[in-house]
Design a protein around this motif. Sequence first.
Motif, PDB file in Angstrom:
ATOM      1  N   CYS B 168      -7.783  31.260  27.012  1.00 29.04           N
ATOM      2  CA  CYS B 168      -7.774  30.728  25.663  1.00 29.04           C
ATOM      3  C   CYS B 168      -8.575  29.430  25.590  1.00 29.04           C
ATOM      4  CB  CYS B 168      -6.318  30.473  25.264  1.00 29.04           C
ATOM      5  SG  CYS B 168      -6.153  29.927  23.590  1.00 29.04           S
ATOM      6  N   GLN B 169      -9.377  29.277  24.532  1.00 31.10           N
ATOM      7  CA  GLN B 169     -10.231  28.092  24.388  1.00 31.10           C
ATOM      8  C   GLN B 169      -9.913  27.275  23.131  1.00 31.10           C
ATOM      9  OE1 GLN B 169     -12.294  27.489  26.919  1.00 31.10           O
ATOM     10  NE2 GLN B 169     -11.692  29.436  27.865  1.00 31.10           N
ATOM     11  N   GLY B 170      -9.040  27.822  22.291  1.00 31.91           N
ATOM     12  CA  GLY B 170      -8.716  27.088  21.066  1.00 31.91           C
ATOM     13  C   GLY B 170      -8.544  28.033  19.887  1.00 31.91           C
ATOM     14  N   VAL B 171      -8.461  27.438  18.697  1.00 27.84           N
ATOM     15  CA  VAL B 171      -8.328  28.247  17.481  1.00 27.84           C
ATOM     16  C   VAL B 171      -9.304  27.746  16.416  1.00 27.84           C
ATOM     17  CG1 VAL B 171      -5.899  28.892  17.774  1.00 27.84           C
ATOM     18  CG2 VAL B 171      -6.456  26.793  16.568  1.00 27.84           C
ATOM     19  N   VAL B 172      -9.667  28.654  15.544  1.00 33.72           N
ATOM     20  CA  VAL B 172     -10.475  28.292  14.383  1.00 33.72           C
ATOM     21  C   VAL B 172      -9.545  28.254  13.180  1.00 33.72           C
ATOM     22  CG1 VAL B 172     -12.326  29.057  12.848  1.00 33.72           C
ATOM     23  CG2 VAL B 172     -12.594  29.234  15.339  1.00 33.72           C
ATOM     24  N   ALA B 173      -9.661  27.207  12.377  1.00 39.07           N
ATOM     25  CA  ALA B 173      -8.761  27.065  11.234  1.00 39.07           C
ATOM     26  C   ALA B 173      -9.521  26.532  10.026  1.00 39.07           C
ATOM     27  CB  ALA B 173      -7.595  26.136  11.569  1.00 39.07           C
ATOM     28  N   LEU B 174      -9.017  26.931   8.865  1.00 37.83           N
ATOM     29  CA  LEU B 174      -9.600  26.550   7.586  1.00 37.83           C
ATOM     30  C   LEU B 174      -8.826  25.366   7.010  1.00 37.83           C
ATOM     31  CD1 LEU B 174     -11.399  27.674   5.048  1.00 37.83           C
ATOM     32  CD2 LEU B 174      -9.207  28.629   4.323  1.00 37.83           C
ATOM     33  N   GLU B 175      -9.535  24.278   6.763  1.00 38.38           N
ATOM     34  CA  GLU B 175      -8.885  23.148   6.084  1.00 38.38           C
ATOM     35  C   GLU B 175      -8.777  23.517   4.615  1.00 38.38           C
ATOM     36  OE1 GLU B 175      -9.223  18.310   5.592  1.00 38.38           O
ATOM     37  OE2 GLU B 175     -11.042  19.445   5.926  1.00 38.38           O
ATOM     38  N   MET B 176      -7.569  23.724   4.138  1.00 37.16           N
ATOM     39  CA  MET B 176      -7.411  24.302   2.796  1.00 37.16           C
ATOM     40  C   MET B 176      -7.895  23.362   1.699  1.00 37.16           C
ATOM     41  SD  MET B 176      -3.828  26.297   3.458  1.00 37.16           S
ATOM     42  CE  MET B 176      -3.637  26.855   1.757  1.00 37.16           C
ATOM     43  N   ARG B 177      -7.765  22.061   1.922  1.00 34.19           N
ATOM     44  CA  ARG B 177      -8.158  21.096   0.901  1.00 34.19           C
ATOM     45  C   ARG B 177      -9.666  21.116   0.644  1.00 34.19           C
ATOM     46  NH1 ARG B 177      -5.879  15.094   1.497  1.00 34.19           N
ATOM     47  NH2 ARG B 177      -4.013  16.300   1.143  1.00 34.19           N
TER      48      ARG B 177
END
Lengths: 247, 585
Positions: B168-177
Amino acid sequence: MRETIHQLEVLRYDPETDTAPHFQTYAVTCQEDWVVLDAINYVKENLDRTLSYRWSCHMAVCGSCGMVVNGEPVLSCHAFVRDYPEKIRVEPLANFPIERDLVVAIDDFVEKLTSVKPYIISAEERPVESGENLQSPEQLAVFKQYADCINCLLCYSACPQYALNDSFIGPAALALAHRYNLDSRDEGRSARADVVASNPGIWECSFVGACSEVCPKDVDPAAAIQQTKIASTVDYFMRFLMPWRKQ
Amino acid sequence: METLTSDVAIVGAGGAGLRAAIALAESNPGLRIALISKVYPMRSHTVAAEGGAAGVIKDNDSFDNHFNDTVAGGDWLCDQDAVEFFIHEAPKELTRIEHWGCPWSRQADGHVAVRPFGGMKVERTWYAADKTGFHLLHTLFQTTLKYPSIKRYDEYFSTDIVAVDDACQGVVALEMRTGQLRFFRAKAVIIATGGAGRIFPFTTNGAIKTGDGMAMAYRIGVPLKDMEFVQYHPTGLPGTGILITEGSRGEGGILVNKDGYRYLQDYDLGPPDPWPRKKAMELGPRDRLSQAFWHEQQKGRTIKTDYGDVVHLDLRHLGEAKINERLPMVRELSKSYVGIDPVDAPIPVRPVVHYTMGGIDTDINGATRVGGLFAAGECACVSINGANRLGSNSLTELLVFGARAGRAAAEYAAAGGGAAVSEALVTEQAEAAENRVLALFRRTNGIEDIAALRRELTATMEAGAGIYRSEGSLQEACAKMAEIRQRYASIELRDKSNVFNTDLTEALELKSMIDVASALAVSAYHRTESRGSHQRLDYTDRDDEKFLKHSLATYAAQGEPRIDYCDVVITRSKPGDRVYGGKQE
């Protein structure tokens, strides 16, 4: 089941395209047991995919769906459509910046909550092997009501002091500070005093009690603030009378 | 895409995620912790748990009792080494959160009070009135504010786990704001996103319970274990599905059919008296109670309402004072949402989807088969719940295994994480994840509607994979899920704003729901036996020979998941009959 048609006037604002907020009206056929959130969900599912708002539990405990409905801050999952006239105006909570539509930015509250150190502070952390702290039902009852705050922020929306002065820590955060101050397991009152007692807002809180009126969980933050003032005043004088006394 | 680097990233800030964060911060204050959640922590669905958390603390109880109740309650599909660890850690974790300020209800002498719960031989459920999950969540959240090393990313919607060479290297996430995507680079990631009850139309679960974490792990090749086991809670309010806690039966509430008859005595749970009595009648396990409702309905002995059939939960004999002290929220919810004051009248209730026993396949440390990827809480399957979770084991589970996964991740990260991998591959994967979201965002000419497709999905699951299932119903569910998956490729967003775009997040959630629902339906189709919450009308017996095994559903980009099986860990309790009611004596 009886149905009624309501005109839902919803505040819309998208900072990417709008220069100012405006209202958009949706005609929604509501069942008599619906809450305002059900009507908003109906709009989102069937009429307008672009409407933004927060919700989750639909049982008045997660605190996500606070909105101003016909002028009153309410949890929209706990505000029954049958209690409103044909026209229902839905706006975001007051006194917070609008992020988009019914979504407000609550960063200020989160910072203030953090600043009052809302956790048990004790001189030494007890190992779990030493077992539970004893706390009588009476000792629990002293603070329990203030622990019921769900952080829905209706009280900030209603608070005239916060509207004038956003450095005021505000009802919910003060109620939570008070909750820990009153907990028989806590020794952090003096550590919190710097932030709480010195906050100009608490002395200006006029005991209008708007916060307690809108609170959906009967936390009564106004009482917490008044008790905090009294306790702080006592501390102030005791410092001169009994300088050796532990704060 | 901006990269934010930490040592450990946690996805989900409910009970398990917060407990993991504290364990990380305490075990190694030097670690940089990113706590990522699609909602503010206090909105997490742990908040809605009511009845309590199980842990042996009283002299009349024993670890053996808790072990045996849990294993038999799970119809012997629990891993007994995990249960062993769980029951021993339980009182420590519950005491720890007491030290952190959880307002547990108390006896007159100041000790923590306990109440009886379904399927438990001795009263061992700690409670904070009937808002236990709420108090537990807020106590944990407020306690995390002490630790400067826990950096929160509230309202960041995680879309993908990045893994290279099974590390595992991390996660991609959407900043909702802002609508911006970020790559949370981390040596270890803990998934703590909770359950997936929203894949059913009638559920106690909040809108956010869409199985995102399960689906993310599943899509990178981690199997989903025992997904066919879905818990129906026997007492939800009709229409809304609002939970009426099992604590109301623990306090003495009874269930009656349209004739006022305590029907549970007809389903191997009687005799009805003396009452209240442990592991009998209304204090039987949830799977048995929900199944009994189904049979009563077949016999025409339930009560018709606009929102489907109900039975009555009668609390009147408890009296107003006790209801106010022990069950204040039940009273308030019932008055508000069905207009019934339980002091004066029985509450209409029906079974409602409540909990996913299955989840991300982990070992006893919460570690998955992907290096550096951990999971804890309802999204994980350790497994201590087997084929049916006992009420009040789940709040304890998220503390015990949240802490354990946190410590395991801390060790992994402190040791430097996994072996070095190609940076080019990491970047490529993270960008691929970003591009998938952007493609969804920009897609035009779509013909499918997100809300309509979601309604079809939930209706499919209810019709095909409900309390009772059959080859036919499951075949239909699997086929329909395959169709929905195809049609998902033709959805188009109507909202093109970057700011708090819930059209986009609902589309991402729908993808998770499709993945999880498909795994569930196919796993259920292949389990040709009846065990715990998985009941087949065409295979009515438990079949230990073939199915004393965990199912493992592995994602396939095309077509149905592959289903494999692995052994259940049996240490000291050989599979036997689940005995409730008078037959226990």
